[in-house]
Design a protein around this motif. Sequence first.
Motif, PDB file in Angstrom:
ATOM      1  N   GLU A 256       2.569  -1.488  -4.808  1.00 28.28           N
ATOM      2  CA  GLU A 256       2.223  -2.359  -3.677  1.00 28.28           C
ATOM      3  C   GLU A 256       3.296  -2.265  -2.589  1.00 28.28           C
ATOM      4  OE1 GLU A 256       1.239  -7.043  -2.660  1.00 28.28           O
ATOM      5  OE2 GLU A 256       1.491  -6.411  -4.761  1.00 28.28           O
TER       6      GLU A 256
ATOM      7  N   ASN B 244      -9.731  -0.534  -3.383  1.00 29.15           N
ATOM      8  CA  ASN B 244      -9.597  -1.391  -4.554  1.00 29.15           C
ATOM      9  C   ASN B 244      -8.449  -2.384  -4.318  1.00 29.15           C
ATOM     10  OD1 ASN B 244     -11.725  -0.078  -6.193  1.00 29.15           O
ATOM     11  ND2 ASN B 244     -10.395   1.695  -6.017  1.00 29.15           N
ATOM     12  N   GLY B 245      -7.731  -2.767  -5.350  1.00 30.52           N
ATOM     13  CA  GLY B 245      -6.666  -3.749  -5.193  1.00 30.52           C
ATOM     14  C   GLY B 245      -5.416  -3.196  -4.531  1.00 30.52           C
ATOM     15  N   LYS B 246      -4.416  -4.066  -4.355  1.00 31.08           N
ATOM     16  CA  LYS B 246      -3.176  -3.694  -3.680  1.00 31.08           C
ATOM     17  C   LYS B 246      -2.341  -2.693  -4.481  1.00 31.08           C
ATOM     18  CE  LYS B 246      -2.821  -8.000  -1.075  1.00 31.08           C
ATOM     19  NZ  LYS B 246      -2.013  -9.235  -0.826  1.00 31.08           N
TER      20      LYS B 246
ATOM     21  N   ASP C 173      -3.975  -0.411  -6.508  1.00 35.14           N
ATOM     22  CA  ASP C 173      -4.937   0.621  -6.912  1.00 35.14           C
ATOM     23  C   ASP C 173      -5.088   1.679  -5.826  1.00 35.14           C
ATOM     24  OD1 ASP C 173      -6.015  -0.535  -9.442  1.00 35.14           O
ATOM     25  OD2 ASP C 173      -6.586  -2.166  -8.094  1.00 35.14           O
TER      26      ASP C 173
ATOM     27  N   GLU D  97     -12.326  -7.851  -4.792  1.00 35.84           N
ATOM     28  CA  GLU D  97     -11.440  -6.931  -5.513  1.00 35.84           C
ATOM     29  C   GLU D  97     -11.672  -5.486  -5.081  1.00 35.84           C
ATOM     30  OE1 GLU D  97     -11.453  -7.441  -9.718  1.00 35.84           O
ATOM     31  OE2 GLU D  97     -10.770  -9.520  -9.620  1.00 35.84           O
ATOM     32  N   SER D  98     -12.810  -5.230  -4.461  1.00 32.50           N
ATOM     33  CA  SER D  98     -13.045  -3.893  -3.901  1.00 32.50           C
ATOM     34  C   SER D  98     -14.025  -3.993  -2.741  1.00 32.50           C
ATOM     35  CB  SER D  98     -13.588  -2.931  -4.966  1.00 32.50           C
ATOM     36  OG  SER D  98     -14.933  -3.198  -5.271  1.00 32.50           O
TER      37      SER D  98
END
Length: 377
Positions: free
Chosen positions: A52, A82-84, A86, A268-269
Amino acid sequence: MKMSFKKTIGVLHLWLGLSSGIIVFIIAITGCLYAFQVEIQNITQKYRFVSEQPSPFLPPAQLLKIAQKQLPDKTIHAIKYNGKTDATEAIFFHYEPTYYYTTYLNPYSGKVLKTVDNESGFFHFILDGHYYLWLPEKIGQVVVATATLIFLFLIISGFILWFPKNKNAVKQRFWFKWKKGMKWKRKNYDLHNITGFYVLLIAILFAVTGLVWGFQWFASSYYKVLGGDKSLIYVEPLSKSFNEQKNTPIKPLDAIWYKMTEEYPEAESIEIHPPETDSSSIAVNANFDKETYSKIDYRYFDQYSLKEIKVNHLWGRNKEDKIADSLMKMNYDIHTGGIFGLAGKVFAFLISLLIASLPITGFYIWWGRKNKTIITP
């Protein structure tokens, strides 16, 4: 002499079971092996993750250019954020000619982490067996769907055969009452009978959710019985405002992405689909649980005016869904057990193993009878 109803069911159960048993076994075992695909890949494929950073993600138009250089002769179907921690996925997909690649990118810097051919590897092999029995798609899909339909009949007919005739037989139908010295053929019979009873409801659920993909007529009938009234056929809405170009300092793809990130801060995405033609819309979706598919909110925008376009098929806004629409969107998550998270996947894995045992124990019951060893209920 006229055969009784139960005896007729028994004959059908036997021969349909023998004819479809190996296919049911393969479907169940491949389902088991595929159950933890995401978890295994997350552990073994480190390129799926990034550190991140305090800087913002690069917008899709920029990542699109970077990813396109990896496969210049292929079309990018979507950019999935996707997430921070990912990697962002640039998905190259086309049906005919068929190809399916994913380029993993660092969303902060745009660095290419890896390009993967999704049409190869262990899990693709397993999924190909589960869906098509490793046959050509048009043939394998029909074979698997037909075997699944037969399996649904076998589950129901098996319950009819399981149902005890008298009170004395009830206890033996719910648990194993094995005595010392009891022959393996009797034990095998109990394994088939009792296991079949306990997996009954979940096996029906697996079969029905599988048939939703297997036959269009089944999906339509199932959806209508649930009370659904939308189309199950995906039709891409078209952009019509050629002369209504939105006056914006940023590219339309980026404008829509920024809009989605503002409207779905908890997602989340977020997956955005670049328009592939001059008349295509910008399709985009937000998922509040990237491990499942049932919570995805689907949106469509005119690529020129950026106005939202409504659709009358299933893949639209969740807030407009009826119960039937929600259940259809849950179909994959129900089928895999993912709707209940990791615990649901473990449960589905164990039930699939038990289902895989049924064709084996059923075959040995037939073999025992063939060899003059009669086992009575």
